[in-house]
Design an enzyme around this catalytic site. Structure first.
Site, short mmCIF file in Angstrom:
data_model
loop_
_atom_site.label_atom_id
_atom_site.label_comp_id
_atom_site.label_asym_id
_atom_site.label_seq_id
_atom_site.Cartn_x
_atom_site.Cartn_y
_atom_site.Cartn_z
N HIS A 7 0.76 -1.25 0.25
CA HIS A 7 -0.06 0.05 0.19
C HIS A 7 0.85 1.42 0.02
O HIS A 7 0.47 2.23 0.53
CB HIS A 7 -1.05 0.13 1.25
CG HIS A 7 -1.92 -1.20 1.29
ND1 HIS A 7 -2.88 -1.46 0.82
CD2 HIS A 7 -1.53 -2.40 2.19
CE1 HIS A 7 -3.40 -2.57 0.97
NE2 HIS A 7 -2.66 -3.37 1.86
N SER A 22 14.87 21.36 -16.37
CA SER A 22 13.61 22.22 -16.31
C SER A 22 13.97 23.70 -17.08
O SER A 22 14.97 24.21 -17.22
CB SER A 22 12.95 22.54 -14.98
OG SER A 22 11.97 23.70 -15.04
N LYS A 49 16.13 21.63 -11.27
CA LYS A 49 15.31 20.25 -11.31
C LYS A 49 16.18 19.38 -12.13
O LYS A 49 17.02 19.46 -13.15
CB LYS A 49 14.13 20.45 -12.40
CG LYS A 49 13.06 21.36 -11.56
CD LYS A 49 12.37 20.78 -10.28
CE LYS A 49 11.55 19.44 -10.88
NZ LYS A 49 10.64 19.62 -11.65
N GLU A 81 9.89 8.12 -17.03
CA GLU A 81 8.53 8.54 -17.34
C GLU A 81 8.01 8.35 -18.79
O GLU A 81 6.96 7.94 -18.90
CB GLU A 81 8.46 10.11 -17.02
CG GLU A 81 8.37 10.58 -15.43
CD GLU A 81 8.53 11.93 -15.52
OE1 GLU A 81 8.43 12.56 -14.30
OE2 GLU A 81 8.75 12.67 -16.35
#
Length: 462
Positions: free
Chosen positions: A159, A280, A286, A293
């Site tokens: 979980h 970024s 970043k 992804e």
């Protein structure tokens, strides 16, 4: 010979209109089958000559012409002439330009229906080989990193909550097992598809005395398909390939998702190298896990490819329908995306830096060794597990209120919850002690992890 009407024969007085030509043309994508198409034509010509259906002189001219076309395509690519519709017509037209009349005899006893079915099976079979090579490299990288971290402790989650401590090596080897099943599924797919449609002709077979077993053997198939209708209309092999690709992509996506989470500041479990990160346009601090992804995103596209072909095939009567021309784009797309995803995940796993101290710190939080305490109560004090579970829960509640972890629990703390435990010898409730105790088959103990690695290395060497 540039008018496709010459291929259709005398039935049509006019060639297709512009829109019909565009919707009918598959050469923009089926040109990818050029090697398989030439191989199938060579095998067919050799069989026709062996059976006396064409002369040896015609076969020689056809073989030489096809070899020339192979060299041309290899050097310059396949020309896209939409008036010629597909790779079969493009190649046959070029063959006529090179050798003349013998080229017109090549299509004896075959149809574009069995021709494309054969080409497509050959292509998928080769694609499976490439995917298997990539998955094997992925497995090897997982084993290498698992060996480095057979004793590195990290939190195991259920979980997405800290559950029990495990070793990083054990976690990585879970993905080895997934990839092992993926390779097995692809191998099964390759075995099932390895029968030749060639010689089924349009749908009913042919009256010529062909030798389908000979062409099947020449092309590396186990034998010819048993039913001519099934041979030209079956696309199970493509659907199965897409199903295998989807399952593999789902596994890669799960690992990609973990890397995305682990690279975030709240987790801080890994640092991705510059080669597998992007920045970024506005935030200079970043470091984005874009490769992971994109692998996660590709899984959705591959699943869409599978769904696309399933929907195409679901209502088609036997035998061939033009809808089936749309069978190849989703397979080609899924293969490209999957091959790229495998390569990307192999690179990321091989180059990521694991922050093992941070992993261990998180593993020791959340009372992750509570099950060890419950197991000890069962093993050493004869409690039924449900009672041990209740006692342990009470201990956790008490220690949580005091702001300490289970490794700091004293005998008095246990006795306060369950008086019969007064004076007992405390178990090792450290995360190190926990993982070391998990020695059951397939467990996370470093001993078991190294055994699994040894087995994996033998499997990869086989």
């Amino acid at each position: 010979m540039s008018d496709s009407n010459s291929m259709w024969g005398g039935r049509f007085g006019e060639g297709p209109g512009d829109i019909m030509r565009e919707i009918n043309a598959s050469i923009p994508f089926d040109k990818r089958l050029w090697q398989e198409d030439i191989a199938g034509s060579k095998a067919h010509a050799q069989m026709l000559a062996a059976k006396g259906i064409i002369s040896s002189a015609d076969e020689s001219a056809i073989q030489q012409g096809l070899s020339t076309i192979h060299a041309e395509y290899e050097a310059n690519g396949v020309p896209e002439d939409w008036t010629l519709e597909d790779i079969h017509m493009v190649t046959e037209t070029r063959l006529r330009e090179l050798v003349g009349e013998p080229a017109a005899r090549l299509h004896t006893a075959r149809s574009r229906n069995d021709q494309v079915a054969t080409d497509f099976r050959l292509w998928v079979r080769a694609a499976i080989g490439q995917i298997d090579t990539g998955l094997r490299a992925f497995q090897s990288t997982l084993v290498m990193r698992a060996d480095e971290h057979a004793e590195s402790i990290m939190p195991g989650f259920t979980h997405l909550q800290v559950a029990q401590p495990v070793t990083l090596g054990h976690h990585l080897m879970a993905y080895y097992e997934m990839a092992k099943r993926d390779r097995s599924r692809f191998a099964d797919c390759a075995n099932r598809l390895n029968h030749s449609p060639l010689g089924a002709a349009a749908l009913a077979g042919t009256s010529f005395p062909i030798d389908r077993a000979a062409t099947a053997k020449s092309l590396g198939f186990d034998g010819p398909m048993a039913n001519s209708l099934d041979a030209v209309s079956d696309r199970d092999f493509a659907l199965e390939f897409l199903t295998c690709a989807t399952q593999t992509a789902l596994h890669l996506s799960r690992l990609a998702e973990e890397m995305i989470l682990w690279a975030s500041q709240p987790f801080g479990f890994i640092a991705l190298p510059d080669a597998w990160s992007t920045g970024s346009s506005i935030m200079p601090q970043k470091r984005n896990p874009d490769a992971a992804e994109l692998v996660r995103g590709h899984a959705g596209r591959i699943m869409g490819c599978m769904t696309s072909l399933m929907v195409t095939m679901k209502g088609l009567p036997l035998a061939y329908s033009k809808d089936m021309q749309d069978d190849k784009p989703p397979v080609f797309e899924a293969y490209d995306l999957l091959a790229l995803s495998i390569a990307a995940m192999t690179g990321m796993v091989g180059n990521v830096s694991f922050k093992t101290e941070r992993m261990r710190d998180v593993a020791s939080s959340g009372f992750s060794t509570a099950t060890d305490l419950a197991d000890w109560l069962v093993r050493e004090h004869g409690m039924p597990f449900r009672e041990a579970h209740h006692v342990t829960g009470s201990v956790v509640k008490a220690t949580e209120a005091r702001g300490i972890g289970l490794e700091a629990v004293s005998v008095d703390d246990l006795a306060a919850v369950h008086p019969p435990l007064a004076g007992c010898t405390l178990p090792d409730l450290s995360v190190e002690g926990s993982v070391a105790s998990r020695t059951s088959a397939g467990g996370t103990a470093p001993l078991r992890v190294r055994e699994a690695i040894a087995v994996a290395r033998k499997e990869l060497e086989a």
